[in-house]
Design a protein around this motif. Structure first.
Motif, PDB file in Angstrom:
ATOM      1  N   LEU A   3     -48.501 -27.480 -10.602  1.00  0.00           N
ATOM      2  CA  LEU A   3     -48.476 -28.072 -11.939  1.00  0.00           C
ATOM      3  C   LEU A   3     -49.058 -27.106 -12.967  1.00  0.00           C
ATOM      4  N   ALA A   4     -50.156 -26.443 -12.620  1.00  0.00           N
ATOM      5  CA  ALA A   4     -50.756 -25.468 -13.535  1.00  0.00           C
ATOM      6  C   ALA A   4     -49.821 -24.291 -13.763  1.00  0.00           C
ATOM      7  N   PHE A   5     -49.133 -23.852 -12.716  1.00  0.00           N
ATOM      8  CA  PHE A   5     -48.183 -22.747 -12.857  1.00  0.00           C
ATOM      9  C   PHE A   5     -47.033 -23.139 -13.782  1.00  0.00           C
ATOM     10  N   ASN A   6     -46.501 -24.336 -13.606  1.00  0.00           N
ATOM     11  CA  ASN A   6     -45.387 -24.781 -14.444  1.00  0.00           C
ATOM     12  C   ASN A   6     -45.800 -24.974 -15.900  1.00  0.00           C
ATOM     13  N   LEU A  10     -44.285 -22.898 -19.082  1.00  0.00           N
ATOM     14  CA  LEU A  10     -43.728 -23.543 -20.275  1.00  0.00           C
ATOM     15  C   LEU A  10     -44.436 -23.099 -21.542  1.00  0.00           C
ATOM     16  N   ALA A  11     -45.750 -22.914 -21.463  1.00  0.00           N
ATOM     17  CA  ALA A  11     -46.488 -22.422 -22.629  1.00  0.00           C
ATOM     18  C   ALA A  11     -46.068 -21.001 -22.975  1.00  0.00           C
ATOM     19  N   LEU A  12     -45.826 -20.187 -21.955  1.00  0.00           N
ATOM     20  CA  LEU A  12     -45.344 -18.833 -22.197  1.00  0.00           C
ATOM     21  C   LEU A  12     -43.955 -18.847 -22.803  1.00  0.00           C
ATOM     22  N   LEU A  13     -43.115 -19.728 -22.328  1.00  0.00           N
ATOM     23  CA  LEU A  13     -41.758 -19.853 -22.863  1.00  0.00           C
ATOM     24  C   LEU A  13     -41.785 -20.293 -24.322  1.00  0.00           C
ATOM     25  N   VAL A  20     -39.065 -12.859 -21.214  1.00  0.00           N
ATOM     26  CA  VAL A  20     -40.455 -12.587 -20.867  1.00  0.00           C
ATOM     27  C   VAL A  20     -40.955 -13.624 -19.867  1.00  0.00           C
ATOM     28  N   ALA A  21     -40.619 -14.877 -20.073  1.00  0.00           N
ATOM     29  CA  ALA A  21     -41.032 -15.918 -19.138  1.00  0.00           C
ATOM     30  C   ALA A  21     -40.409 -15.699 -17.766  1.00  0.00           C
ATOM     31  N   SER A  22     -39.163 -15.275 -17.725  1.00  0.00           N
ATOM     32  CA  SER A  22     -38.506 -14.999 -16.453  1.00  0.00           C
ATOM     33  C   SER A  22     -39.138 -13.815 -15.742  1.00  0.00           C
ATOM     34  N   LEU A  23     -39.463 -12.766 -16.485  1.00  0.00           N
ATOM     35  CA  LEU A  23     -40.104 -11.607 -15.873  1.00  0.00           C
ATOM     36  C   LEU A  23     -41.498 -11.942 -15.355  1.00  0.00           C
ATOM     37  N   CYS A  24     -42.215 -12.778 -16.058  1.00  0.00           N
ATOM     38  CA  CYS A  24     -43.554 -13.160 -15.601  1.00  0.00           C
ATOM     39  C   CYS A  24     -43.503 -14.037 -14.356  1.00  0.00           C
TER      40      CYS A  24
END
Length: 81
Positions: A3-6, A10-13, A20-24
């Protein structure tokens, strides 16, 4: 943990682009593999990583950093007179 990862993805997205979100999130795979090479309790004997893994992870991190910094530099150059 999932849950924390997701939520962080989402915050990065929200604050950056989908690339960038995909690369991370792609970077999370080698980092989790590296975590299992640490001497953690109840995991047993840690495995050793081959040099190809270290080289590939280094290339992935450098590519991500280069992409982020080149994007910021191009935005600064467009904004300057």
């Amino acid at each position: 943990m999932n849950l924390a990862f997701n939520i962080s993805a989402l915050a990065l997205l929200k604050s950056s682009s989908a690339v960038v979100a995909s690369l991370c999130t792609t970077l999370a795979v080698p980092l989790s593999i590296y975590m299992f090479t640490l001497p953690l309790p109840y995991v047993g004997v840690p495995a050793s990583l081959p040099p190809q893994f270290i080289f590939g992870t280094t290339m992935l991190i450098l590519g991500l950093a280069f992409y982020n910094f080149s994007d910021r530099l191009s935005k600064k150059q467009k904004g300057s007179p």
